[in-house]
Design an enzyme around this catalytic site. Sequence first.
Site, short mmCIF file in Angstrom:
data_model
loop_
_atom_site.label_atom_id
_atom_site.label_comp_id
_atom_site.label_asym_id
_atom_site.label_seq_id
_atom_site.Cartn_x
_atom_site.Cartn_y
_atom_site.Cartn_z
CE LYS A 271 -31.60 -4.22 -4.24
NZ LYS A 271 -31.38 -2.94 -3.72
NE ARG B 130 -32.75 6.81 -8.03
CZ ARG B 130 -32.33 7.06 -6.97
NH1 ARG B 130 -31.63 8.12 -6.75
NH2 ARG B 130 -32.74 6.50 -5.75
N1 BES Z 1 -35.76 -1.60 -5.19
C1 BES Z 1 -34.81 -0.76 -4.46
C2 BES Z 1 -35.23 -0.03 -3.24
C3 BES Z 1 -35.82 -1.00 -2.10
C4 BES Z 1 -34.59 -1.68 -1.27
C5 BES Z 1 -37.01 -1.39 -1.86
C6 BES Z 1 -35.10 -2.22 0.04
C7 BES Z 1 -37.19 -1.77 -0.44
C8 BES Z 1 -36.29 -2.58 0.02
C9 BES Z 1 -34.23 0.20 -5.34
O1 BES Z 1 -33.84 0.16 -6.56
C10 BES Z 1 -32.73 0.56 -4.71
O2 BES Z 1 -31.96 -0.58 -4.65
N2 BES Z 1 -32.40 1.63 -4.10
C11 BES Z 1 -31.15 1.82 -3.66
C12 BES Z 1 -30.90 3.43 -4.15
C13 BES Z 1 -29.40 3.96 -3.88
C14 BES Z 1 -28.37 2.85 -4.59
C15 BES Z 1 -29.38 5.27 -4.08
C16 BES Z 1 -31.13 1.93 -2.06
O3 BES Z 1 -32.39 2.24 -1.42
O4 BES Z 1 -30.50 1.52 -1.47
MN MN Z 2 -32.02 -1.10 -6.75
#
Ligand code: BES
Ligand code: MN
Length: 497
Positions: free
Chosen positions: A278, A352
Amino acid sequence: MEFSIKSGHPAKASCDCIVVGVFDSRQLSAPAQALDKVAGGHLAGILRRGDMEGKSGSTLLAHGTPGIAAERVLLVGLGKEAEFGEKAYRDALAAAVRALKDTGSKNASITLSELPVARRNAAWRVRQGALVAHDVLYRSDQLKSKKDNASPSLAALAFFVAGKDARSAAAALMQGDAIAQGMNLTRELGNLPANICTPTYLAQQAQKLAKAFKLECEVLDRARMEKLGMGSLLAVGRGSHQPPRFIVLQYRGGKAKAKPVVLVGKGITFDTGGISLKPGAEMDEMKYDMSGAASVLGAFHAMAAMKLPLNVVGLIPAVENMPGGAATRPGDIVTSLSGQTVEILNTDAEGRLILCDALTYAERFEPDCVVDVATLTGACVIALGAVASGLMANDDGLAAELLEAGQTSGDRAWQLPLWDEYQEMLKSNFADIPNISGSRAAGTITGACFLARFTKKYRWAHLDIAGTAWRSGAGKGSTGRPVPLLTHFLMKRAGRL
Ligand code: BES
Ligand code: MN
Ligand code: ZN
């Protein structure tokens, strides 16, 4: 905080402060009028002099009101009477408790709970009162070396209701208090940093909860999960030095043969994204990526305190998502507990991956239904903001139950579709299913579509709480959501609503 119910004339309430509502523009609510009659028009005089309009959220503290037992009167603006509804009611309660904190009052009585709210009874008004009061008074000072004594005095709150409602209101007050305790547990766990709140720590907290409320708790370690074949879940934890845990909690309040509700909570104790790292900004907030797990523990706390006559199973896959030398790489293919193979195209779509194995594990309980709770997608924050959680389900009856629980509790959800057209977006050239679709479109739905491939054997709903579980910015902190929604869902099923 000690809560109680009061009935009778507000002028006779001997307490440090009595709270009465004022509608815009300068209209005393019925309990305020009753008080003012005894006080010889003292309150009406204050309004006439223009010190308060009655705008929503405004407050005014009056000392020396003649003829009444209370030492102070707190006037609280209710907004326009014609627009007074659930939100205005909650806003007024919150403004009242916030203002009370800043007075020297130890015990206060609130008459706002006597104001009619369309379609809601006294029990609802009082239950919401307990929830709002706890919410306003919550502070997270567990890791401050000096405890913050913002409100050393306020210790008791009484809610006024008509005499005929006193019994049902007293029961509702206990429910509100139990839900608030559950929310507090969720908030404390959520606010803890990932160096303290590890998968091992979450498992210890589950065991502590089990001990306190006589629940069954089993914790599976990596070896057990490997044996079971939880290849998808285990793929997420490989880059971390923190060992993964799979927590199984069982609450048996119902008949021995009654099929359980299974609650599944995403327990990523920190989400760096893994090798699909990230960006740095606000990454600290990824300590909240175990909020689904924390809300399952909070819901267990609340329902066990209420002794709901239900059987409920809690499943928490607890894992840290780090980019270590042993970490899963984009493109890696793993075999999930269901036997389906998964191509991990993005290691940041890890929620997931741990949930799918928990959802397959849920089958062994022959559930009546399964509800998973997860901070799953950033896309959900874009779609619904911090107001509603995203809801997706393979059964409209279950979805309707959860939507109603959200409405009633004030912890709302909004349904998004899970149509086949979205399923078609998940295609892998090399495995049964990829963990992301090729585009960012409908990200919340495609996340749920992935989970839906693992929930074909029972009624299932998914709550995406990415926008609702915590607040960012200056007031950063866990909200305790969706514990109110989950507990209202369970209470309704138990015939306690
Ligand atoms: N935990 C995150 C989702 C999230 C991000 C919640 C920011 C709250 C604030 C999750 O694990 C994630 O990183 N999801 C990705 C999915 C994508 C790679 C398809 C996302 O939302 O960017
Ligand atoms: Mn994630
Ligand atoms: Zn995550």
